[in-house]
Design a protein around this motif. Structure first.
Motif, PDB file in Angstrom:
ATOM      1  N   UNK A   1       0.473  -0.643   0.409  1.00  0.00           N
ATOM      2  CA  UNK A   1      -0.200   0.051   0.171  1.00  0.00           C
ATOM      3  C   UNK A   1       1.167   1.584   0.350  1.00  0.00           C
ATOM      4  N   UNK A   2       1.762   1.040   0.767  1.00  0.00           N
ATOM      5  CA  UNK A   2       2.518   2.392   0.761  1.00  0.00           C
ATOM      6  C   UNK A   2       4.335   2.096   1.007  1.00  0.00           C
ATOM      7  N   UNK A   3       4.768   3.011   0.858  1.00  0.00           N
ATOM      8  CA  UNK A   3       5.950   3.833   0.351  1.00  0.00           C
ATOM      9  C   UNK A   3       6.910   3.511   1.946  1.00  0.00           C
ATOM     10  N   UNK A   4       7.297   2.255   2.245  1.00  0.00           N
ATOM     11  CA  UNK A   4       8.875   3.248   3.313  1.00  0.00           C
ATOM     12  C   UNK A   4       9.955   4.099   2.732  1.00  0.00           C
ATOM     13  N   UNK A   5      10.003   5.173   2.631  1.00  0.00           N
ATOM     14  CA  UNK A   5      11.312   5.519   1.899  1.00  0.00           C
ATOM     15  C   UNK A   5      12.632   6.004   2.785  1.00  0.00           C
ATOM     16  N   UNK A   6      12.305   6.151   4.145  1.00  0.00           N
ATOM     17  CA  UNK A   6      14.084   6.137   4.799  1.00  0.00           C
ATOM     18  C   UNK A   6      14.829   4.587   4.417  1.00  0.00           C
TER      19      UNK A   6
ATOM     20  N   UNK B   1       9.832  10.628  -0.156  1.00  0.00           N
ATOM     21  CA  UNK B   1       9.764  12.177   1.306  1.00  0.00           C
ATOM     22  C   UNK B   1       9.022  11.623   1.678  1.00  0.00           C
ATOM     23  N   UNK B   2       9.227  11.539   2.545  1.00  0.00           N
ATOM     24  CA  UNK B   2       9.263  10.912   4.265  1.00  0.00           C
ATOM     25  C   UNK B   2       8.565  12.126   4.997  1.00  0.00           C
ATOM     26  N   UNK B   3       7.476  11.220   5.466  1.00  0.00           N
ATOM     27  CA  UNK B   3       6.667  11.982   6.783  1.00  0.00           C
ATOM     28  C   UNK B   3       7.225  12.837   7.689  1.00  0.00           C
TER      29      UNK B   3
ATOM     30  N   UNK C   1       9.867  10.521   9.618  1.00  0.00           N
ATOM     31  CA  UNK C   1       9.825   9.208  10.516  1.00  0.00           C
ATOM     32  C   UNK C   1       9.379   8.218   8.902  1.00  0.00           C
ATOM     33  N   UNK C   2       9.290   6.975   9.064  1.00  0.00           N
ATOM     34  CA  UNK C   2       9.716   6.120   8.028  1.00  0.00           C
ATOM     35  C   UNK C   2       8.626   5.536   7.159  1.00  0.00           C
ATOM     36  N   UNK C   3       7.570   6.463   6.504  1.00  0.00           N
ATOM     37  CA  UNK C   3       6.385   5.888   6.371  1.00  0.00           C
ATOM     38  C   UNK C   3       6.204   7.722   5.022  1.00  0.00           C
ATOM     39  N   UNK C   4       5.632   7.358   4.004  1.00  0.00           N
ATOM     40  CA  UNK C   4       5.006   8.143   2.873  1.00  0.00           C
ATOM     41  C   UNK C   4       3.527   7.888   2.129  1.00  0.00           C
ATOM     42  N   UNK C   5       2.805   8.829   3.385  1.00  0.00           N
ATOM     43  CA  UNK C   5       1.012   8.566   3.547  1.00  0.00           C
ATOM     44  C   UNK C   5       0.592   8.550   1.816  1.00  0.00           C
ATOM     45  N   UNK C   6      -0.334   7.780   1.150  1.00  0.00           N
ATOM     46  CA  UNK C   6      -0.424   7.511  -0.255  1.00  0.00           C
ATOM     47  C   UNK C   6      -0.850   8.768  -0.407  1.00  0.00           C
TER      48      UNK C   6
END
Length: 553
Positions: free
Chosen positions: A40-45, A391-393, A403-408
């Motif tokens: 569902x989502x990319x973890x950009x870190x 791009x990271x939250x 944070x290791x998350x890029x929201x959709x």
């Protein structure tokens, strides 16, 4: 000459920023495909992916070619990712709008834009098509949730088995009131009124249960209609209910929905507005319960602009913009009296709401301040959030930890609104001077003339399409009768043009219509301009220009 040079310079500046935004999109999207798809989502870190929405979206709302390979919502989980899973209607605090918004709304938007995107469409489009059928199939899976004494839906539903036994009846207000855009569109395109009917019933149930001072709370029991959370405001848990009253009113040209919103707007101004900020209050007493600004509330100036309240919209927008400039983003919660973040709510997950409002307000005012917000957003996001894989939250705006998350929604909304802010000639901004005419089973249809309505996850819906798939006899020109006579053996017959509404009651129009409904439609193409006339009413033509209602009281 000086003004012309200034305008040209501004256009050039916008275009350069637009290209920066385009580069942002591809940087994030390509890394999602390379490192995270089909999660569902990319973890950009860490350059990998994760499932946060039940592993069911898999780009089905964005890429028609992928959608076409998904045959059924009842198929094994491997092919669809949703079968047998419990799907939340609306988890507002995480901004997860699981089925109605990204899936049904995304499919409808992709369906309506498919021809413009160069996809070959089937005969009868936009009244038929594989994406439309999938949207209808998905929406039907949600209907059991509306089977409550109040007509307000449960918050979650199992797509195979309906509402689970023991399911909590407590649902947030937004989860009840955020269906009319998608469901009314679906009803108008398919001819099945059930979707719009359940959405309207839910809206009216909330309206019926507002407090004596005209406010709604945050969570309600859909069985008993008792308010469980009684905080009233414009933010999380309530936000898109108000948004959909306005957008539903514009989409459907519905005075009742707009009247409901305008009454709410009066109560909101009377009890929650302080110095162009909006606080949270107790819904029955109007006393302040939380003096905070939530980043999700930043959609409000854009909504105000849609009803023509531009001055108030700009004042509130400028308040929110000062918070952005203070931190380089909007914290989830901002304590207004203290002028600082709220503990454990210091993050910025790259939300779109303030940029969305900037886009709407810039279309209304051309105020360059709104372009400055767009510039600041691009520079802040690139400087703080950009990493090698996307791009990271921003976990904490005070020190810009990530944070290791890029929201959709970053791709689906934030980048989209930034792009549209800097792209004045985008087809989405069409003022009606250009349009397409398509032939449907119900006559000629005008599409792509502008006035697009964005659902709450930025999927554009063409309001003109809602007039394409139903036959209004009182508005229909008798083109088919004329063509039948034109190609009949009686070559010397005299022809007259007559509107269906010009026939007096009891004349042959009704019989001819009944006769036509049982006949097979001729495959012969008629001469183009002389024997074809638009079937849309004057009001329908106005609606494609983005007509809005104004409070004339």
């Amino acid at each position: 000459a000086g003004a012309a040079r200034a305008a040209a310079g501004l256009t050039g500046l916008c275009l350069r920023r637009r290209e920066r935004v385009r580069a942002m999109f591809y940087h994030a999207y390509e890394h999602y495909l390379q490192s995270a798809f089909p999660y569902d989502e990319l973890r950009p870190l860490t350059c990998d992916g994760q499932d946060t929405w039940g592993s069911y979206e898999e780009e089905m709302a964005q890429i028609p070619l992928i959608v076409l390979f998904i045959s059924s919502f009842d198929a094994p989980q491997a092919s669809v990712g949703v079968a047998g899973q419990v799907i939340s209607f609306f988890v507002v605090f995480n901004d997860i709008l699981s089925v109605p918004i990204p899936v049904v709304g995304g499919l409808l938007s992709a369906h309506l834009l498919s021809k413009k995107a160069g996809v070959e469409v089937e005969a009868g489009w936009p009244c038929s098509g594989p994406l439309l059928r999938m949207a209808e199939e998905a929406a039907r899976k949600l209907l059991p949730a509306f089977q409550t004494p109040t007509g307000m839906p449960y918050g979650t539903v199992n797509l195979l088995h309906g509402v689970n036994p023991g399911e909590t009846p407590v649902t947030c207000t937004a989860g009840i009131g955020t269906f009319i855009v998608e469901f009314a569109t679906l009803s108008h395109l398919t001819g099945d009124p059930v979707f719009e009917e359940v959405a309207r019933k839910a809206l009216k149930a909330l309206w019926k249960n507002r407090s004596d001072i005209g406010l709604v709370g945050n969570h309600i029991d859909v069985i008993t209609a008792k308010w469980v959370a009684q905080d009233a405001g414009i933010g999380a848990g309530v936000d898109s209910y108000f948004e959909y009253l306005v957008k539903g009113a514009i989409l459907l040209q519905d005075k009742e929905l707009m009247s409901m919103f305008l009454e709410y707007n009066k109560a909101i101004k009377n009890y929650t507005k302080f110095d162009d900020w909006y606080l949270w209050v107790q819904m029955y007493k109007g006393t302040v319960s939380m003096p905070v600004f939530q980043s999700l509330e930043a959609y409000w100036p854009g909504l105000q602009s849609l009803i023509g309240d531009v001055d108030n919209a700009m004042r509130t927008f400028l308040n929110y913009y000062t918070v952005w400039k203070q931190f380089g983003g909007l914290p989830e919660f901002y304590n207004i009296p203290q002028g600082y973040t709220v503990d454990k709510r210091e993050g910025y997950p790259l939300r779109p709401e303030l940029i969305e409002s900037a886009m709407y307000l810039y279309r209304a005012t051309r105020d360059p301040t709104l372009l400055e917000l767009g510039r600041d957003a691009v520079e802040s996001i690139e400087k703080i959030s950009k990493v090698d894989c996307g791009f990271a939250t921003i976990k904490d705006l005070r020190d810009h930890r990530l944070d290791n998350r890029m929201e959709s929604f970053f791709l689906a909304e934030t980048v989209k609104y930034l792009y549209l802010l800097f792209d004045p000639d985008n087809f989405i901004h069409n003022d009606g001077s250009a349009f397409d005419v398509v032939i449907t089973p119900y006559g000629e249809c005008v599409l792509n003339a502008g006035g697009y309505i964005f659902n709450t996850e930025a999927h554009p819906i063409d309001p003109a399409a809602l007039h394409c798939c139903r036959k209004r006899k009182e508005e229909q020109w008798e083109v088919e009768d004329l063509m039948r006579e034109f190609y009949s053996p009686k070559k010397n017959k005299k022809f007259t043009f007559q509107r269906a509404s010009d026939h007096s009651e009891g004349e042959s129009t009704k019989d001819a219509s009944s006769e036509r409904s049982g006949e097979k439609r001729s495959s012969r193409k008629s001469p183009h301009s002389l024997l074809s006339c638009p079937s849309q009413s004057f009001n329908s033509k106005l609606s494609v220009l983005g007509q809005v209602f104004l409070d004339n009281t």
